[in-house]
Write a protein that holds these residues in place. Structure first.
Motif, PDB file in Angstrom:
ATOM      1  N   GLY A 160       0.814  -1.209   0.000  1.00 48.71           N
ATOM      2  CA  GLY A 160       0.000   0.000   0.000  1.00 48.71           C
ATOM      3  C   GLY A 160       0.844   1.255   0.000  1.00 48.71           C
ATOM      4  O   GLY A 160       0.527   2.235  -0.695  1.00 48.71           O
ATOM      5  N   GLY A 161       1.933   1.240   0.755  1.00 49.66           N
ATOM      6  CA  GLY A 161       2.812   2.407   0.791  1.00 49.66           C
ATOM      7  C   GLY A 161       3.428   2.697  -0.557  1.00 49.66           C
ATOM      8  O   GLY A 161       3.522   3.861  -0.985  1.00 49.66           O
ATOM      9  N   ALA A 162       3.846   1.644  -1.277  1.00 51.25           N
ATOM     10  CA  ALA A 162       4.424   1.839  -2.609  1.00 51.25           C
ATOM     11  C   ALA A 162       3.404   2.442  -3.566  1.00 51.25           C
ATOM     12  O   ALA A 162       3.731   3.302  -4.395  1.00 51.25           O
ATOM     13  CB  ALA A 162       4.927   0.500  -3.151  1.00 51.25           C
ATOM     14  N   ALA A 163       2.143   1.997  -3.453  1.00 46.42           N
ATOM     15  CA  ALA A 163       1.100   2.508  -4.341  1.00 46.42           C
ATOM     16  C   ALA A 163       0.638   3.906  -3.940  1.00 46.42           C
ATOM     17  O   ALA A 163       0.277   4.724  -4.793  1.00 46.42           O
ATOM     18  CB  ALA A 163      -0.083   1.543  -4.342  1.00 46.42           C
ATOM     19  N   VAL A 164       0.654   4.181  -2.618  1.00 46.53           N
ATOM     20  CA  VAL A 164       0.177   5.472  -2.128  1.00 46.53           C
ATOM     21  C   VAL A 164       1.238   6.558  -2.310  1.00 46.53           C
ATOM     22  O   VAL A 164       0.916   7.747  -2.317  1.00 46.53           O
ATOM     23  CB  VAL A 164      -0.232   5.351  -0.635  1.00 46.53           C
ATOM     24  N   THR A 322      -4.149  -1.017  -4.128  1.00 45.24           N
ATOM     25  CA  THR A 322      -3.850  -0.866  -2.702  1.00 45.24           C
ATOM     26  C   THR A 322      -4.983  -1.405  -1.841  1.00 45.24           C
ATOM     27  O   THR A 322      -4.759  -2.162  -0.889  1.00 45.24           O
ATOM     28  CB  THR A 322      -3.622   0.627  -2.372  1.00 45.24           C
ATOM     29  N   ILE A 323      -6.196  -1.012  -2.180  1.00 43.68           N
ATOM     30  CA  ILE A 323      -7.360  -1.454  -1.398  1.00 43.68           C
ATOM     31  C   ILE A 323      -7.481  -2.974  -1.434  1.00 43.68           C
ATOM     32  O   ILE A 323      -7.755  -3.626  -0.420  1.00 43.68           O
ATOM     33  CB  ILE A 323      -8.638  -0.783  -1.944  1.00 43.68           C
ATOM     34  N   ALA A 372      -9.696  -0.693 -13.462  1.00 40.76           N
ATOM     35  CA  ALA A 372      -9.891  -0.828 -12.023  1.00 40.76           C
ATOM     36  C   ALA A 372     -10.086  -2.291 -11.631  1.00 40.76           C
ATOM     37  O   ALA A 372      -9.499  -2.769 -10.643  1.00 40.76           O
ATOM     38  CB  ALA A 372     -11.093   0.004 -11.572  1.00 40.76           C
ATOM     39  N   LEU A 373     -10.895  -3.023 -12.392  1.00 39.03           N
ATOM     40  CA  LEU A 373     -11.134  -4.427 -12.082  1.00 39.03           C
ATOM     41  C   LEU A 373      -9.856  -5.250 -12.212  1.00 39.03           C
ATOM     42  O   LEU A 373      -9.588  -6.150 -11.396  1.00 39.03           O
ATOM     43  CB  LEU A 373     -12.216  -4.989 -13.010  1.00 39.03           C
ATOM     44  N   SER A 374      -9.040  -4.947 -13.222  1.00 39.42           N
ATOM     45  CA  SER A 374      -7.770  -5.655 -13.389  1.00 39.42           C
ATOM     46  C   SER A 374      -6.821  -5.353 -12.237  1.00 39.42           C
ATOM     47  O   SER A 374      -6.125  -6.250 -11.735  1.00 39.42           O
ATOM     48  CB  SER A 374      -7.125  -5.263 -14.725  1.00 39.42           C
ATOM     49  N   LEU A 375      -6.798  -4.090 -11.792  1.00 37.17           N
ATOM     50  CA  LEU A 375      -5.945  -3.715 -10.671  1.00 37.17           C
ATOM     51  C   LEU A 375      -6.378  -4.420  -9.390  1.00 37.17           C
ATOM     52  O   LEU A 375      -5.539  -4.802  -8.555  1.00 37.17           O
ATOM     53  CB  LEU A 375      -5.975  -2.198 -10.464  1.00 37.17           C
ATOM     54  N   VAL A 376      -7.683  -4.605  -9.205  1.00 39.53           N
ATOM     55  CA  VAL A 376      -8.176  -5.327  -8.032  1.00 39.53           C
ATOM     56  C   VAL A 376      -7.648  -6.759  -8.035  1.00 39.53           C
ATOM     57  O   VAL A 376      -7.178  -7.266  -7.010  1.00 39.53           O
ATOM     58  CB  VAL A 376      -9.723  -5.330  -8.001  1.00 39.53           C
ATOM     59  N   LEU A 377      -7.693  -7.412  -9.190  1.00 39.02           N
ATOM     60  CA  LEU A 377      -7.209  -8.793  -9.284  1.00 39.02           C
ATOM     61  C   LEU A 377      -5.702  -8.859  -9.020  1.00 39.02           C
ATOM     62  O   LEU A 377      -5.221  -9.768  -8.329  1.00 39.02           O
ATOM     63  CB  LEU A 377      -7.531  -9.362 -10.665  1.00 39.02           C
TER      64      LEU A 377
END
Length: 517
Positions: A160-164, A322-323, A372-377
């Motif tokens: 999450g830190g890398a993405a944020v 991240t989520i 967004a859906l691909s990033l979730v996966l």
């Protein structure tokens, strides 16, 4: 000792369950990891502003960007062993104070040379923090299932830190000067020191053995020259400096391995790598960070330079990964219980690979929903894979060697980050130039900038009124998109390969042991 005695001892020493104080300590440790991950990605957005202020040379600018990762990756193994000896909490406290001081020095740097020194100090102190946080978790959470959950939280903080990082950097740079991306570290370190002093227990190896300084030097010479060679090769092509650095790194690595085999108390127990499960977990961890870092670094450029989002909005659009990686905390234990550790890692890496394939297709679509859906996966898959590979590494060693084991895991992660950006970046550039088709003639200097990168093309053509500038920029954006699709496909293949390795070589008992030595 016979089996009966061993069984009696295991019943006499029940596994300690974590308390509320332990979970609060985990929150403090995760906060440190989040900050370190942000610090690794936030600088790229600040480069234009600090360049205008400090006027660094091209070489100095490279060192400002690279010296942090060089110092961090090179010192992780040594600092993990130091933590085992002097106390993990003590080293964490010392490193936190040093990190805050180095952050102030970087934020207020009056010259490029001062900033380079400050970035090196940030890397050195970060190397004391990362293995300390993970080894403390290994010692505090004795129950296998609770430890898996704790490491899931820790991994979510790192991912999450890398993405944020781009999100935080975008916000700060829109409201403050470039030094704010460093100064934000200070209050977080103050919280870490104050809260950590009360919440985090001290632990160390009770029988650490002698420390071998030559091994520490060889470990650094095994990593830093190789990372340098890869970065130089990717950015500037082959040269004498690349060849010399690679040879020094390889020779030092061979000498390091031979020396570890001859020592009674080695810096790194290379015998661990004879265990296919341990080696498979380390390799899978490296591949996961390789794919994620390369994806985020170039995906941020894609969102800004092709989709037209600002830095802050681009950071928000990256949040699904991240989520999703944070959501893994809630069900990773169930996945392990149903599949076993090895198959769960394989399934996670496979899901992330499929997500990258979906992202490759979605990048050519005007609809953000599919992205967004691909990033979730991708986030779900890498969250599961990264958590459980780290857990597999930490579970494979005695608690007193937790610092040394965590340093191996973290070194694999940092190498993956450095190599992912360098190698996938080089591949992205090759694909971009191969797909570039400039049908309209441009001035030689402008054409050179367009051919160099999409960032250079956007600067040269974005505000130009020259005939054909708009068409050339559209071609460059299309070429970059195609290159991103191909690069995402390559990263997907690597993840699917790592999934196969994990599925085959990492054990998958469906019931986690209650006692681990």
């Amino acid at each position: 000792m016979n089996a009966t005695t061993s069984t009696d001892l295991s019943h006499a020493a029940p596994v300690r369950r974590a308390t509320g104080r332990d979970w609060a300590a985990l929150a403090v440790l995760t906060l440190a990891v989040v900050l370190l991950a942000i610090d690794g990605t936030v600088l790229s957005l600040a480069v234009p502003a600090l360049t205008a202020d400090l006027d660094p040379s091209a070489t100095q600018l490279l060192w400002i960007g690279d010296v942090y990762s060089f110092a961090l990756a090179g010192l992780l193994v040594t600092m993990g062993n130091v933590a085992d000896r002097v106390g993990r909490k003590r080293l964490l406290m010392i490193g936190s104070v040093g990190f805050a001081v180095a952050s102030v020095l970087a934020a207020l740097a009056p010259t490029a040379e001062t900033l380079i020194v400050a970035r090196a100090l940030l890397g050195l102190t970060a190397a004391t923090l990362m293995p300390s946080t993970l080894s403390i978790i290994r010692n505090v959470f004795e129950d296998a299932r609770q430890r898996t959950t704790a490491i899931a939280v820790w991994s979510a903080g790192a991912m999450g830190g890398a993405a944020v990082g781009p999100l935080v950097g975008g916000y700060l740079l829109e409201h403050f000067w470039w030094g704010s991306v460093f100064l934000i570290n200070v209050p977080v370190m103050v919280v870490l020191v104050v809260a950590g002093a009360f919440l985090i227990p001290e632990s160390r190896n009770p029988r650490p053995g002698p420390f071998d300084p030559l091994s520490a030097v060889l470990s650094m010479l095994s990593i830093v020259p190789v990372v340098y060679a890869v970065k130089q090769l990717a950015g500037h092509g082959p040269g004498w400096d690349v060849a010399v650095a690679a040879l020094v790194g390889i020779a030092s690595g061979l000498a390091f391995v031979r020396r570890q085999r001859s020592l009674s108390t080695p810096l790194v127990d290379v015998a661990l790598f004879r265990n296919a499960a341990f080696s498979g977990a380390v390799v899978t961890n490296l591949v996961a960070s390789f794919a994620l870092s390369g994806l985020l670094f170039f995906f941020s450029q894609y969102l800004q330079l092709v989709r037209g989002y600002g830095p802050l909005e681009a950071g928000i659009r990256e949040m699904p990964v991240t989520i999703a990686s944070i959501a893994v905390i809630g069900f990773v234990g169930v996945v392990v219980a149903r599949l076993g550790r090895g198959r769960a890692i394989g399934a996670g890496m496979g899901a992330a690979g499929i997500g990258l394939v979906g992202l490759a297709f979605a990048e050519g679509s005007p609809d953000y929903l599919w992205i967004a859906l691909s990033l979730v996966l991708v986030g779900l898959g890498l969250g599961i894979g990264s958590t459980l590979t780290t857990d597999a590494v930490m579970a494979s060693v005695p608690r007193e060697r937790a610092g040394a084991a965590s340093s191996i895991s973290e070194t694999a992660y940092e190498l993956g980050v450095a190599l992912g950006i360098a190698l996938l970046g080089s591949l992205q550039t090759v694909f971009y130039r191969a797909n570039l088709d400039l049908t309209s003639p441009l001035p030689a200097d402008v054409e050179a900038q367009v051919t160099d990168s999409l960032a250079s093309a956007s600067r040269a053509l974005g505000s130009s009124t020259a005939p054909g500038a708009g068409e050339a920029l559209a071609h460059a954006q299309e070429a970059f998109t195609h290159a991103m699709q191909l690069t995402s496909g390559v990263a997907a293949l690597l993840l699917l390969g790592a999934a196969a390795i994990a599925w085959r070589v990492i054990p998958s008992p469906r019931t986690a042991p209650t006692v681990e030595h």
